[in-house]
Design a protein around this motif. Structure first.
Motif, mmCIF file in Angstrom:
data_model
loop_
_atom_site.group_PDB
_atom_site.id
_atom_site.type_symbol
_atom_site.label_atom_id
_atom_site.label_comp_id
_atom_site.label_asym_id
_atom_site.label_seq_id
_atom_site.Cartn_x
_atom_site.Cartn_y
_atom_site.Cartn_z
ATOM 1 N N ASP A 139 0.825 -1.217 0.000
ATOM 2 C CA ASP A 139 0.000 0.000 0.000
ATOM 3 C C ASP A 139 0.862 1.270 0.000
ATOM 4 O OD1 ASP A 139 0.976 -0.080 2.568
ATOM 5 O OD2 ASP A 139 -0.954 0.198 3.560
ATOM 6 N N LEU A 140 2.167 1.096 -0.231
ATOM 7 C CA LEU A 140 3.075 2.250 -0.272
ATOM 8 C C LEU A 140 3.367 2.633 -1.717
ATOM 9 C CD1 LEU A 140 5.030 4.183 1.278
ATOM 10 C CD2 LEU A 140 6.769 2.390 1.032
ATOM 11 N N ARG A 141 3.174 3.899 -2.025
ATOM 12 C CA ARG A 141 3.398 4.362 -3.378
ATOM 13 C C ARG A 141 4.288 5.602 -3.329
ATOM 14 N NH1 ARG A 141 1.138 8.008 -6.695
ATOM 15 N NH2 ARG A 141 1.391 7.558 -8.889
ATOM 16 N N PHE A 149 4.713 10.621 -1.127
ATOM 17 C CA PHE A 149 4.412 9.212 -0.913
ATOM 18 C C PHE A 149 2.970 9.094 -0.444
ATOM 19 C CE2 PHE A 149 3.820 8.521 3.623
ATOM 20 C CZ PHE A 149 4.257 9.732 4.142
ATOM 21 N N GLU A 150 2.424 7.896 -0.634
ATOM 22 C CA GLU A 150 1.114 7.569 -0.082
ATOM 23 C C GLU A 150 1.255 6.223 0.585
ATOM 24 O OE1 GLU A 150 -1.483 9.171 -3.782
ATOM 25 O OE2 GLU A 150 -2.044 7.211 -2.937
ATOM 26 N N ARG A 151 0.729 6.105 1.792
ATOM 27 C CA ARG A 151 0.596 4.765 2.379
ATOM 28 C C ARG A 151 -0.790 4.714 2.988
ATOM 29 N NH1 ARG A 151 3.902 1.196 6.927
ATOM 30 N NH2 ARG A 151 2.447 -0.535 6.700
ATOM 31 N N GLY A 152 -1.602 3.780 2.494
ATOM 32 C CA GLY A 152 -2.994 3.758 2.911
ATOM 33 C C GLY A 152 -3.607 5.123 2.617
ATOM 34 N N ARG A 153 -4.180 5.723 3.662
ATOM 35 C CA ARG A 153 -4.790 7.033 3.446
ATOM 36 C C ARG A 153 -3.851 8.181 3.830
ATOM 37 N NH1 ARG A 153 -10.565 6.389 6.041
ATOM 38 N NH2 ARG A 153 -9.556 4.612 7.010
ATOM 39 N N ARG A 210 5.594 5.106 11.167
ATOM 40 C CA ARG A 210 5.179 5.413 12.537
ATOM 41 C C ARG A 210 3.657 5.344 12.730
ATOM 42 N NH1 ARG A 210 5.821 10.486 15.842
ATOM 43 N NH2 ARG A 210 5.484 9.734 17.953
ATOM 44 N N PRO A 211 2.855 5.869 11.773
ATOM 45 C CA PRO A 211 1.403 5.826 12.017
ATOM 46 C C PRO A 211 0.794 4.439 11.820
ATOM 47 C CG PRO A 211 2.017 7.508 10.376
ATOM 48 C CD PRO A 211 3.179 6.599 10.555
#
Ligand code: CA
Length: 236
Positions: A139-141, A149-153, A210-211
């Motif tokens: 889910d990492l872009r 970057f995007e990870r999830g939302r 971290r999140p």
């Protein structure tokens, strides 16, 4: 579409030999490119700091600062503009050094202007494809052009050094990259050390891991780092 004019693409031609520079400039302008010219490496570096280009044609042997150094400094600042290197010598050593500092392609003098343009079009195509797809692991872009970057939302902005670190890890995934390999990937052959690398890894983790419940950026003790999607870690 090889004969379509290249409307508005901005090219910086860095070449100290006046006749070659003029021929390239004339030819590319007639083909629809917007051309700027620098005749030495210092001027080229200043222009690259001030303006953005779509492509760079970079002679290797230049007064004041050679093409290798111009390219190295550009990549060190996180500049991702495709570079076509020109060289008078067709030696493997030159090519390897060029690729090591981040050149994308090579052309040996003398060359046909048609070939120069074909290489430039190929570089633009490659870059567009890369920018459209980005790098994706789970889910990492990573969008290198936008440095986001995007990870999830979650979505966030990265620094140029964070982009280079993350891109190297994503390309290598699931393999481990050694500390020294990562230092070179981020800082090139000069500058950077393992302390700086650890600091950079820490800053990147704050953003991408971290999140989340499962970290993706993993330490391999005494060796290096790797990036894994949580499913590959057996705990998703
Ligand atoms: Ca030269």
């Amino acid at each position: 579409m090889a004969n379509e004019p290249a409307t508005g693409l901005r090219v910086l031609v860095v070449e100290d030999q006046r006749d070659i520079a003029e021929n390239v400039w004339d030819y590319l302008e007639r083909r629809g490119y917007e051309v700027d010219h620098a005749h030495d490496g210092v001027t080229a570096t200043r222009l690259l700091e001030l303006t953005s280009f779509d492509l760079i044609v970079l002679d290797l042997g230049l007064p004041r600062l050679d093409g290798i150094e111009v390219c190295r400094q550009l990549r060190k600042r996180g500049g991702s503009t495709p570079v076509l290197m020109l060289t008078a010598r067709d030696t493997l050593e030159d090519k390897l050094l060029g690729f090591e500092v981040g050149a994308d392609d090579y052309l040996t003098k003398p060359f046909a202007l048609e070939e120069l343009e074909a290489r430039l079009r190929n570089l633009i195509r490659r870059t567009r494809r890369r920018e459209m797809t980005g790098l994706v692991i789970g889910d990492l872009r990573l969008d290198q052009a936008a440095q986001q970057f995007e990870r999830g939302r979650q979505r966030g902005q990265l620094t140029p050094l964070q982009v280079r670190l993350l891109a190297a890890l994503m390309r290598a995934s699931p393999n481990v990259l050694r500390h020294a390999e990562l230092v070179t990937a981020v800082w090139g052959t000069e500058g950077g050390d393992s302390t700086a690398l650890h600091g950079l890894v820490h800053s990147l983790r704050q953003l991408i891991d971290r999140p989340f419940k499962h970290a993706m950026l993993l330490s391999v003790h005494g060796i290096g780092y790797r990036l894994l999607q949580p499913a590959d870690q057996g705990d998703a």
